[in-house]
Each structure stands twice: as structure tokens, then as C-alpha cells.
Design a protein around this motif. Structure first.
Motif, short mmCIF file in Angstrom:
data_model
loop_
_atom_site.label_atom_id
_atom_site.label_comp_id
_atom_site.label_asym_id
_atom_site.label_seq_id
_atom_site.Cartn_x
_atom_site.Cartn_y
_atom_site.Cartn_z
N PHE A 181 0.80 -1.22 0.00
CA PHE A 181 0.00 0.00 0.00
C PHE A 181 0.83 1.27 0.00
O PHE A 181 0.38 2.32 -0.47
CB PHE A 181 -0.92 0.04 1.23
N PHE A 227 -0.73 6.88 -1.64
CA PHE A 227 -1.10 6.59 -0.24
C PHE A 227 0.18 6.52 0.59
O PHE A 227 1.09 5.75 0.27
CB PHE A 227 -1.87 5.28 -0.14
N CYS A 248 -3.91 0.42 5.83
CA CYS A 248 -5.15 1.17 5.92
C CYS A 248 -5.76 0.78 7.26
O CYS A 248 -6.01 -0.41 7.52
CB CYS A 248 -6.11 0.81 4.79
N SER A 254 -8.92 1.56 9.67
CA SER A 254 -10.25 2.16 9.62
C SER A 254 -10.98 1.87 10.93
O SER A 254 -11.26 0.71 11.24
CB SER A 254 -11.02 1.62 8.42
N HIS A 279 -9.70 2.44 3.87
CA HIS A 279 -8.74 3.47 3.43
C HIS A 279 -8.48 4.54 4.49
O HIS A 279 -8.02 5.64 4.17
CB HIS A 279 -9.20 4.12 2.12
N TRP A 315 -9.12 9.89 0.63
CA TRP A 315 -8.93 8.46 0.89
C TRP A 315 -10.02 7.87 1.79
O TRP A 315 -10.65 6.89 1.44
CB TRP A 315 -7.55 8.22 1.54
N THR A 316 -10.18 8.47 2.95
CA THR A 316 -11.02 7.87 3.99
C THR A 316 -12.47 7.74 3.55
O THR A 316 -13.09 8.71 3.12
CB THR A 316 -10.95 8.72 5.27
#
Length: 257
Positions: A57, A63, A68, A70, A77, A218-219
């Protein structure tokens, strides 16, 4: 274009997946109240590099992290940083490893301390939906059969199945054809053949299936801000039963200590 892997290539993906699975175990050791998500990212990168591999990643489409991460209502992401884990959080850890020319991809959602019964059930159901999808990932099935199995099971609990984000083929590239949605109709889509390697990854929301993207580009969060869960394995299509290359065994070992 869909790439079918030789047995030699599958062996290299298997080696990549073993490093990745062990990295997940190392991360699981650190997941507890009071730990920052940046700490998890740092440990993952160290472990992957120490094993002669590279985090898939990091720097992928810009990125900046190896994981990632979360938390709670973040679906995927999420970026590691200064966030400190709290009792009752759920945290999805998604990681990839690039080793000897091939990628692997795997995700697991952890409970931090004690979570509510409804959130614990979300995690259990999402994990089970992954395996129900994998059960359909055999020669002669179609992509739609995999998605249907995941969707039918998750929706039977009233959960929302994210549609905008999907699983994928994997190999020399982190994301290859075909896309593997977590919803679908039986008998539709690409017919699965031996040697196809897929990352199957249900993303299931406690509430609505709808998502929003944060300003960081991204998120991805749930629109209703309810928790989400995400589990993922890298698998090879085989005749009677998919071969699962990644494993949660190293995570389970930590949790059962």
C-alpha cells in the motif's frame, strides 16, 4: 484482462501471503486501548521489511502509509495517525505485501476491549460472509455467485452491503481484473477458472450501505456514522474448494493467549 497464474506464480503469492499473515499477527499483539494507529503502521512496515518484502500500500497511488486503518464508522482506506484506540472501538486493519514480484492482500476487523453485542455480531457476520463467498469461489462458478452468497447472508441480518468498493484480482499488480463485488446475482459474471487469484473482501455496515468520502481523498465512512466491518482473504480458484492463501491463524493465536 484477466491473468491466470501458473503454479510457480501461485507459490510466490503463497509466500507473500505468509509474510502478510504473520504481519497481521504482529499487529494484533499491539491492538489495545491506549495505542496509536501510527504505532501499528510502524510495526507493520518494520516486520514486512525485515522479511525481505515491501508493503503493497505504501505510495500506491500516493497513499503514504503501509496499512489502511479504519476505526468505527470508517469503512476502508483510513489513514494511520495520532488516533488513540479506546475501549469499545472496532478497527479494521487492511494490509498488502509485495514479495518476489507478487502481491497479497488481507484485512481483519478487531474489537478493542469490550464492544456492544450488536457490534460484536456485525464482526461475526461479516467474517462469516467472507467464508460464504469463498465457498462459491470454485471452478465453474461465476463472480455473481460469490457476491450473491455474501450479500444474501449479510442482508439477512439487516446490514448494509457496500457497493462502491469491491474485491479484485491480484498478482503482479495489487488490483487486477476481475472486480469482485460483495453483491450480485447467481449465474452472472465471469466464469471462474483454475489459477485465478482473487482478493475477496466484504465491507459490511451496521446501518445503511451508503458511504461518503472524506476531504483527504482516501477515507471512506458510513453515511449514517454507524460502525462498519471488513474482512479479506487472498484465494486461488480450484476445482472443488478455493485455496485460501492468507490466514487468520496468527491473529487467532494472539487472541487466544
Amino acid at each position: 484482462m484477466v491473468f491466470y497464474k501458473t503454479e510457480e506464480e501461485i507459490e510466490l503469492i503463497r509466500q507473500s501471503a505468509l509474510i502478510l499473515s504473520k504481519a497481521h499477527g504482529e499487529i494484533a499483539l499491539l491492538i489495545k486501548e491506549g495505542v496509536s494507529t501510527a504505532t501499528l503502521d510502524k510495526r507493520a512496515e518494520e516486520f514486512i521489511n525485515d522479511n525481505g518484502a515491501v508493503p503493497s500500500f505504501k505510495n500506491y497511488n500516493g497513499f503514504p502509509y503501509s496499512l489502511c486503518i479504519s476505526v468505527n464508522s470508517t469503512v476502508v482506506h483510513g489513514m494511520p495517525g495520532n488516533y488513540i484506540l479506546n475501549d469499545g472501538d472496532v478497527i479494521s486493519v487492511d494490509a498488502g505485501v509485495y514479495y518476489k514480484g507478487f502481491h497479497s492482500d488481507c484485512a481483519y476487523t478487531h474489537a478493542v476491549g469490550e464492544v456492544s453485542e450488536e457490534v460484536a455480531q456485525l464482526l461475526t457476520v461479516t467474517k462469516e460472509s467472507l467464508y460464504r463467498g469463498i465457498d462459491k469461489a470454485v471452478v465453474g462458478s461465476r463472480i455473481g455467485d460469490v457476491g450473491f452468497a455474501i450479500q444474501q447472508y449479510a442482508e439477512s441480518f439487516g446490514y448494509g452491503v457496500v457497493r462502491e468498493l469491491v474485491g479484485h484480482g491480484i498478482g503482479k499488480s495489487l488490483h487486477e481484473s476481475p472486480e469482485v463485488p460483495n453483491y450480485g446475482k447467481r449465474g452472472q459474471g465471469l466464469r471462474l477458472q483454475d489459477g485465478l487469484v482473487l482478493a475477496i473482501e466484504p465491507m459490511i455496515n451496521l446501518g445503511t450501505r451508503y458511504i461518503v468520502q472524506e476531504d483527504d481523498g482516501w477515507t471512506i465512512r458510513t453515511r449514517d456514522n454507524k460502525p462498519s466491518a471488513h474482512f479479506e482473504h487472498t484465494v486461488v480458484i480450484r476445482k472443488d474448494k478455493a485455496e485460501v492463501l492468507t490466514t487468520f491463524d496468527y491473529i487467532d493465536k494472539v487472541k487466544n493467549q
